[in-house]
Design an enzyme around this catalytic site. Sequence first.
Site, mmCIF file in Angstrom:
data_model
loop_
_atom_site.group_PDB
_atom_site.id
_atom_site.type_symbol
_atom_site.label_atom_id
_atom_site.label_comp_id
_atom_site.label_asym_id
_atom_site.label_seq_id
_atom_site.Cartn_x
_atom_site.Cartn_y
_atom_site.Cartn_z
ATOM 1 N N GLU A 38 -12.151 3.646 -1.324
ATOM 2 C CA GLU A 38 -11.702 4.697 -2.183
ATOM 3 C C GLU A 38 -11.557 4.203 -3.777
ATOM 4 O O GLU A 38 -11.693 4.994 -4.495
ATOM 5 C CB GLU A 38 -10.492 5.361 -1.705
ATOM 6 C CG GLU A 38 -10.525 5.963 -0.390
ATOM 7 C CD GLU A 38 -9.440 6.627 0.166
ATOM 8 O OE1 GLU A 38 -8.363 6.292 -0.072
ATOM 9 O OE2 GLU A 38 -9.436 7.394 1.027
ATOM 10 N N ASP B 18 0.715 -1.155 -0.094
ATOM 11 C CA ASP B 18 0.076 -0.042 0.021
ATOM 12 C C ASP B 18 0.966 1.190 -0.004
ATOM 13 O O ASP B 18 2.081 1.239 0.645
ATOM 14 C CB ASP B 18 -0.710 -0.046 1.209
ATOM 15 C CG ASP B 18 -1.780 1.087 1.208
ATOM 16 O OD1 ASP B 18 -3.173 0.781 0.959
ATOM 17 O OD2 ASP B 18 -1.916 2.231 1.234
ATOM 18 N N ILE B 19 0.531 1.990 -0.656
ATOM 19 C CA ILE B 19 1.365 3.623 -0.833
ATOM 20 C C ILE B 19 1.089 4.074 0.419
ATOM 21 O O ILE B 19 1.847 4.976 0.756
ATOM 22 C CB ILE B 19 0.721 4.432 -2.143
ATOM 23 C CG1 ILE B 19 1.651 5.351 -2.532
ATOM 24 C CG2 ILE B 19 -0.716 4.980 -1.785
ATOM 25 C CD1 ILE B 19 1.365 5.780 -3.948
ATOM 26 N N ASN C 238 -12.969 -3.092 2.459
ATOM 27 C CA ASN C 238 -13.939 -2.160 2.694
ATOM 28 C C ASN C 238 -14.996 -1.927 1.475
ATOM 29 O O ASN C 238 -14.541 -2.291 0.301
ATOM 30 C CB ASN C 238 -13.212 -0.761 2.617
ATOM 31 C CG ASN C 238 -12.314 -0.632 3.812
ATOM 32 O OD1 ASN C 238 -12.636 -1.071 4.839
ATOM 33 N ND2 ASN C 238 -11.071 0.110 3.571
ATOM 34 N N HIS D 98 -7.071 -5.655 2.355
ATOM 35 C CA HIS D 98 -5.752 -5.162 2.806
ATOM 36 C C HIS D 98 -5.321 -6.401 3.786
ATOM 37 O O HIS D 98 -5.866 -6.742 4.615
ATOM 38 C CB HIS D 98 -6.247 -3.921 3.884
ATOM 39 C CG HIS D 98 -6.912 -2.723 2.877
ATOM 40 N ND1 HIS D 98 -6.126 -1.560 2.719
ATOM 41 C CD2 HIS D 98 -8.076 -2.650 2.382
ATOM 42 C CE1 HIS D 98 -6.956 -0.808 2.115
ATOM 43 N NE2 HIS D 98 -8.137 -1.455 1.881
ATOM 44 N N HIS E 106 -10.148 -5.010 -3.375
ATOM 45 C CA HIS E 106 -8.844 -5.614 -2.772
ATOM 46 C C HIS E 106 -8.790 -5.892 -1.225
ATOM 47 O O HIS E 106 -9.889 -5.263 -0.671
ATOM 48 C CB HIS E 106 -7.920 -4.432 -3.070
ATOM 49 C CG HIS E 106 -8.751 -3.194 -2.753
ATOM 50 N ND1 HIS E 106 -9.324 -2.234 -3.233
ATOM 51 C CD2 HIS E 106 -8.270 -2.280 -1.330
ATOM 52 C CE1 HIS E 106 -9.652 -1.177 -2.469
ATOM 53 N NE2 HIS E 106 -9.013 -1.256 -1.368
#
Length: 114
Positions: free
Chosen positions: A95, A30-31, A87, A102, A100
């Site tokens: 977002e 993750d960025i 999410n 996490h 995806h």
Amino acid sequence: MSECLFCKIINDSVPAMFIYEDDDIVAFNDINPQAPVHILIVPKKHIPTVMDIEKNSVDLIGKIYLVAQRLSLEHGISEQGFRLVVNCNHDAGQEIFHIHFHLLGGRKMLWPPG
Ligand code: 5GP
Ligand code: ZN
């Protein structure tokens, strides 16, 4: 899905960006990490949200858990523990509308989540 960020990452990325890749799934860091380990596990197929999973994708979604197992072992968080989070839609804070998972670990997680 040319405007989808994760489709772009999947289609345009140099292989070295991925910490895992097979025919159906990629994983990358993750960025904006929220834990010492924060990996996104992403099916290559563009599925916008959990609500868009269809029966023909059940095996694919199941495989995500096997990838999570493997990555948790590789990153040394399998025994201490980790959280696998998806999410879905606005209230959950989704977002990126390409499903995806996490994989979060390396610190104690709080419950209930924020
Ligand atoms: P969501 O809120 O949709 O569940 O999670 C989206 C995640 O994607 C966020 O944790 C965010 O930091 C991450 N993210 C957004 N843009 C990028 C990007 O360009 N590269 C990477 N590696 N992660 C991103
Ligand atoms: Zn996409």
